[in-house]
Design a protein around this motif. Structure first.
Motif, PDB file in Angstrom:
ATOM      1  N   VAL A 162       0.841  -1.198   0.000  1.00  0.00           N
ATOM      2  CA  VAL A 162       0.000   0.000   0.000  1.00  0.00           C
ATOM      3  C   VAL A 162       0.878   1.250   0.000  1.00  0.00           C
ATOM      4  O   VAL A 162       2.093   1.180   0.181  1.00  0.00           O
ATOM      5  CB  VAL A 162      -0.930   0.029   1.234  1.00  0.00           C
ATOM      6  CG1 VAL A 162      -1.958  -1.081   1.174  1.00  0.00           C
ATOM      7  CG2 VAL A 162      -0.111  -0.067   2.529  1.00  0.00           C
ATOM      8  N   GLN A 207       3.908  -3.670  -8.625  1.00  0.00           N
ATOM      9  CA  GLN A 207       2.576  -3.098  -8.486  1.00  0.00           C
ATOM     10  C   GLN A 207       2.197  -2.298  -9.730  1.00  0.00           C
ATOM     11  O   GLN A 207       1.048  -2.325 -10.180  1.00  0.00           O
ATOM     12  CB  GLN A 207       2.531  -2.197  -7.250  1.00  0.00           C
ATOM     13  CG  GLN A 207       1.158  -1.631  -6.935  1.00  0.00           C
ATOM     14  CD  GLN A 207       0.184  -2.691  -6.437  1.00  0.00           C
ATOM     15  OE1 GLN A 207       0.395  -3.305  -5.405  1.00  0.00           O
ATOM     16  NE2 GLN A 207      -0.908  -2.887  -7.168  1.00  0.00           N
ATOM     17  N   ALA A 292      -4.583   1.966  -1.616  1.00  0.00           N
ATOM     18  CA  ALA A 292      -4.010   1.088  -2.643  1.00  0.00           C
ATOM     19  C   ALA A 292      -4.621   1.486  -3.978  1.00  0.00           C
ATOM     20  O   ALA A 292      -5.687   2.097  -4.026  1.00  0.00           O
ATOM     21  CB  ALA A 292      -4.309  -0.368  -2.339  1.00  0.00           C
ATOM     22  N   ALA A 297      -4.015  -4.740  -4.571  1.00  0.00           N
ATOM     23  CA  ALA A 297      -2.714  -4.590  -3.920  1.00  0.00           C
ATOM     24  C   ALA A 297      -1.988  -5.931  -3.883  1.00  0.00           C
ATOM     25  O   ALA A 297      -2.585  -6.955  -3.532  1.00  0.00           O
ATOM     26  CB  ALA A 297      -2.897  -4.059  -2.493  1.00  0.00           C
TER      27      ALA A 297
END
Length: 395
Positions: A162, A207, A292, A297
């Motif tokens: 996050v 991510q 997020a 996430a």
């Protein structure tokens, strides 16, 4: 006479060898009661990343006194980056050192694979850790970043990747890459991420790969094309980052420090509750919140294992079992302590323990949004990012 002398010498050598490794030899097949008895009076050296003062305090102020009082085990926390203690284990392996300096290790993902492939771990341990079968979510015991665990490590915590932001400076956090691009360009110098040599920096790139493919289900590792697409995007942001993207924080600790000092408006990391202890002790602004990206996430677990040449296998097993107990996991979950997600199945606990875990995990209005969990990529992705990123991102 010579035969008798030779026989006696051989017997003596065998006795000394058995004595020198008596604890290791005797631990196989021991039940919980026998392990606890064998563990009494022993010292366990716990090698672990030491970059978070709240995690260190949890071990030093809660775990250490409890394992001493309950089991007469002295736990010594040895702060060291994971890569360095893996190197240390490898050096001891190459030197043929049977009486190791490391007992217990905190490990996961790529480093677990390296340790496993090079036979640096003790072997199958979870059968002798009762709380694994009794309490731990079995889904976390099969694979670690795509690598078969094969009972060589026990799940200690579970977290999501996050970002944190200062809501005093950022009215609305960017929930996708289009919004992130717009914010970064409108606020030059106020955003950055760690170098990918740091686990958090590498995770941020992973991510980004997910965020660029919101509709895609990854059933295997991202391709090089997927990775290059992420590098290209990050390269486009570089001129607007902190120090114009000419340098990056070397570690998450450095990024946290920049955020705490108000030099940037965002930080990030695994553990959705990580900001709360820092807010409580004044390190982070009270106006810090967590979010997020809206496509989800990255979520993974971190583990405990034992060195191949630990001198205290029985005591190490007892310590791991305690770290997976309701009491230790509930304390770890507290946002005032560490805020690390539990690996235990709380729905199978007694109503009293369920209530304790619910209270420990409260976050108030800390989360800006909710998110779905995204499976971690195989560790080959992290390895590739570490090799490739600088070729594309640095000017």
């Amino acid at each position: 006479m010579k035969r008798l002398l030779l026989f006696l010498v051989m017997v003596l050598i065998l006795v000394l060898a058995a004595c020198g490794n008596s604890d290791t030899a005797s631990v196989a097949g021991m039940n919980e009661s026998q392990l606890k008895q064998e563990a009494k009076g022993k010292t366990v050296h716990f090698y672990m990343w030491g970059g978070d003062k709240n995690i260190n305090a949890y071990i030093d102020n809660f775990v250490t006194p409890n394992v001493k009082n309950k089991y007469d085990i002295t736990l010594k926390r040895i702060p060291m980056d994971t890569e360095k203690f893996i190197q240390k284990l490898n050096s001891e392996k190459q030197a043929g050192k049977k009486d190791g300096s490391i007992d217990l290790v905190w490990i996961n993902g790529q480093n677990f694979k390296i340790a496993k492939d090079n036979h640096l771990l003790y072997g199958k341990i979870t059968e002798q850790i009762p709380n694994v079968a009794k309490l731990v979510d079995p889904r976390l015991t099969k694979k670690d970043a795509g690598n078969a665990i094969e009972e060589m490590e026990a799940p200690w915590g579970k977290t999501s990747f996050v970002l944190q932001y200062n809501s005093k400076e950022v009215t609305k956090p960017p929930l996708d890459l289009q919004e992130l691009t717009a914010w970064v360009k409108a606020n030059p110098g106020r955003f950055t991420y760690p170098d990918v040599a740091d686990f958090t920096g590498d995770a941020f790139v992973r991510q980004i790969i997910y965020a660029q493919n919101p509709e895609k289900t990854f059933t295997k590792a991202p391709t090089k094309s997927d990775r290059v697409k992420a590098y290209t995007y990050l390269q486009s942001l570089a001129p607007y980052l902190w120090r114009e993207g000419k340098t990056y924080p070397k570690t998450l600790q450095e990024l946290d420090q920049l955020y705490a000092q108000g030099q940037v408006d965002f930080t990030m990391g695994f553990n959705e509750r990580r900001a709360l202890p820092f807010m409580e002790d004044g390190t982070f602004p009270k106006t810090t919140r967590t979010f997020a990206f809206d496509n989800g996430a990255l979520t993974n677990a971190h583990y405990l294992s034992m060195a191949f040449n630990t001198q205290q296998p029985a005591a190490s097993l007892v310590v791991i079992n305690y770290l997976l107990s309701e009491a230790a996991q509930a304390e770890k979950l507290k946002t005032s302590v560490w805020g690390d997600g539990t690996t235990l199945l709380t729905e199978q606990m007694s109503p009293d323990w369920q209530a304790r875990f619910k209270a420990a995990g409260k976050t108030g209005n800390q989360f800006y949004n909710s998110w779905q969990a995204l499976d971690e990529f195989p560790d080959t992705t992290a390895e590739a990012i570490q090799k490739e990123w600088s070729q594309y991102v640095y000017p």
